[in-house]
Design a protein around this motif. Sequence first.
Motif, mmCIF file in Angstrom:
data_model
loop_
_atom_site.group_PDB
_atom_site.id
_atom_site.type_symbol
_atom_site.label_atom_id
_atom_site.label_comp_id
_atom_site.label_asym_id
_atom_site.label_seq_id
_atom_site.Cartn_x
_atom_site.Cartn_y
_atom_site.Cartn_z
ATOM 1 N N VAL A 31 0.807 -1.246 0.096
ATOM 2 C CA VAL A 31 -0.222 0.066 0.143
ATOM 3 C C VAL A 31 0.833 1.378 -0.006
ATOM 4 C CG1 VAL A 31 -1.880 1.217 1.111
ATOM 5 C CG2 VAL A 31 -1.663 -1.482 1.216
ATOM 6 N N ARG A 32 0.664 1.860 -1.136
ATOM 7 C CA ARG A 32 1.673 3.194 -1.222
ATOM 8 C C ARG A 32 0.702 4.561 -0.986
ATOM 9 N NH1 ARG A 32 2.872 6.865 -5.322
ATOM 10 N NH2 ARG A 32 4.656 7.949 -4.861
ATOM 11 N N GLY A 33 1.101 5.506 -0.396
ATOM 12 C CA GLY A 33 0.495 6.822 -0.390
ATOM 13 C C GLY A 33 0.683 7.594 -1.599
ATOM 14 N N GLY A 34 -0.290 8.106 -2.205
ATOM 15 C CA GLY A 34 -0.042 8.660 -3.462
ATOM 16 C C GLY A 34 0.781 9.927 -3.455
ATOM 17 N N ARG A 35 0.908 10.568 -2.244
ATOM 18 C CA ARG A 35 1.708 11.684 -1.965
ATOM 19 C C ARG A 35 2.964 11.279 -1.130
ATOM 20 N NH1 ARG A 35 0.137 14.480 1.392
ATOM 21 N NH2 ARG A 35 -1.847 13.801 1.991
ATOM 22 N N SER A 36 3.107 10.089 -0.912
ATOM 23 C CA SER A 36 4.504 9.746 -0.078
ATOM 24 C C SER A 36 5.806 10.225 -0.621
ATOM 25 C CB SER A 36 4.296 8.020 -0.074
ATOM 26 O OG SER A 36 5.545 7.729 0.705
ATOM 27 N N ASP A 37 6.680 10.593 0.168
ATOM 28 C CA ASP A 37 7.844 10.889 -0.173
ATOM 29 C C ASP A 37 8.983 9.827 0.219
ATOM 30 O OD1 ASP A 37 7.945 11.205 2.515
ATOM 31 O OD2 ASP A 37 8.655 13.184 2.586
ATOM 32 N N TYR A 38 8.410 8.796 0.512
ATOM 33 C CA TYR A 38 9.098 7.659 1.096
ATOM 34 C C TYR A 38 9.251 6.457 0.233
ATOM 35 C CZ TYR A 38 11.417 4.393 4.480
ATOM 36 O OH TYR A 38 11.978 3.754 5.583
ATOM 37 N N LEU A 39 8.070 6.131 -0.087
ATOM 38 C CA LEU A 39 8.138 5.017 -1.247
ATOM 39 C C LEU A 39 7.743 5.316 -2.514
ATOM 40 C CD1 LEU A 39 8.394 1.704 -1.551
ATOM 41 C CD2 LEU A 39 5.765 1.611 -0.919
ATOM 42 N N HIS A 40 8.287 5.409 -3.383
ATOM 43 C CA HIS A 40 8.287 6.070 -4.715
ATOM 44 C C HIS A 40 7.647 4.899 -5.632
ATOM 45 C CE1 HIS A 40 11.698 8.899 -4.092
ATOM 46 N NE2 HIS A 40 10.791 9.064 -3.338
ATOM 47 N N SER A 41 7.006 5.119 -6.803
ATOM 48 C CA SER A 41 6.153 4.460 -7.415
ATOM 49 C C SER A 41 7.247 3.426 -8.129
ATOM 50 C CB SER A 41 5.617 4.977 -8.403
ATOM 51 O OG SER A 41 6.214 6.011 -9.347
ATOM 52 N N ASP A 42 8.389 3.722 -8.648
ATOM 53 C CA ASP A 42 9.383 2.923 -9.276
ATOM 54 C C ASP A 42 9.929 1.786 -8.066
ATOM 55 O OD1 ASP A 42 10.843 4.728 -7.735
ATOM 56 O OD2 ASP A 42 12.735 4.908 -8.991
ATOM 57 N N MET A 43 9.886 2.406 -6.894
ATOM 58 C CA MET A 43 10.387 1.103 -6.016
ATOM 59 C C MET A 43 9.211 0.042 -5.800
ATOM 60 S SD MET A 43 11.667 3.821 -3.029
ATOM 61 C CE MET A 43 13.064 4.772 -3.055
ATOM 62 N N VAL A 44 8.096 0.540 -6.115
ATOM 63 C CA VAL A 44 6.920 -0.491 -5.985
ATOM 64 C C VAL A 44 6.854 -1.396 -7.260
ATOM 65 C CG1 VAL A 44 4.411 -0.852 -5.919
ATOM 66 C CG2 VAL A 44 5.356 1.041 -4.811
ATOM 67 N N ALA A 45 7.112 -0.863 -8.355
ATOM 68 C CA ALA A 45 7.400 -1.458 -9.622
ATOM 69 C C ALA A 45 8.537 -2.550 -9.595
ATOM 70 C CB ALA A 45 7.554 -0.665 -10.831
ATOM 71 N N LYS A 46 9.594 -2.001 -8.657
ATOM 72 C CA LYS A 46 10.761 -2.985 -8.742
ATOM 73 C C LYS A 46 10.298 -3.990 -7.765
ATOM 74 C CE LYS A 46 14.938 -1.575 -8.036
ATOM 75 N NZ LYS A 46 16.220 -0.858 -7.633
ATOM 76 N N MET A 47 9.571 -3.990 -6.663
ATOM 77 C CA MET A 47 9.193 -4.895 -5.816
ATOM 78 C C MET A 47 8.287 -6.137 -6.787
ATOM 79 S SD MET A 47 8.254 -2.731 -2.581
ATOM 80 C CE MET A 47 7.844 -3.895 -1.375
ATOM 81 N N GLN A 48 7.499 -5.436 -7.372
ATOM 82 C CA GLN A 48 6.300 -6.454 -8.157
ATOM 83 C C GLN A 48 7.378 -7.265 -9.200
ATOM 84 O OE1 GLN A 48 3.466 -3.077 -9.125
ATOM 85 N NE2 GLN A 48 2.284 -4.849 -8.601
#
Length: 289
Positions: A226-243
């Motif tokens: 679960v990523r916060g849309g305004r998060s400065d901690y978990l970036h979208s590219d990091m989520v993509a890498k996890m997937q």
Amino acid sequence: MERRDYFLTHAGLKFHVTEWGCRNGRPILMLHGIRGYAETFAGIAAALQPEYRVIAYDQRGRGQSDWDPEAQYFTDVYVADLEAIADQLSLAHFDLLGHSMGGINAIAFAARHPQRVDRLIIEDAGPGAFEHSEGARRICRELLATPSYFPTWEAASEYMRLLRPTVGEQARQQRLKAMLKRAPDGGHTWKYDHTGIARTRLNPDPKRSVDLEELASLITCPTLVVRGGRSDYLHSDMVAKMQNLNARFHAVVIADAGHYVHDDQPQLFAAEVVKFLSCNHELPARECD
């Protein structure tokens, strides 16, 4: 909603544990972030009733748990704490949710104990976030600049408003009540071990670091990020890498939420967690007493 508070002992330290829900419910254990506490999960615990037995504890150095006199605030130690607490509670297997630092600890535990974690929920944490994100730099700045003392409750409230502008006032006050204690002169100081925690976060021991990419690749259970849309901690590219690392990882983004998703958008966060758990029921049904 039934609530139980008690203490467990491990490695010479007392750990404060809070449970919500019936004792025979499906167990889900929740791990808070670096300056968090068990009570932060009261909202999601309520949303999971009546089916779940929600278990959260103040990790070492926080809340009502003991401070570590040696300031051993490292991932391997947190995982050992979780192992001991799960063993003492006779949890052969359970669902696991972790926010931020708790998410890192949850990933490490699930990779190490695949037979014990049925489903994993990671709230705004992942490979690279701890080391390279603006949120990580923000947390370090906050640890450096955090006052150690507040003369009045309102002074502490104003500091928290500046620190967490997107969080509602009720959530901010709940956070202060869990994080502050009375000073001898009537003011307020932190209930958590700010000095020890800041020292290990600002000057980490490279020998105690963990490879979250490798750990994430080892996860064998269904996992929700679960990523916060305004998060400065978990970036979208990091989520993509996890997937890319692990096909078992499913990700959702909650708009208008920062790093503290469960505080910023509690209803939307709860809805995603409930939906994920409902879609992945693999355990036999349990009845409440």
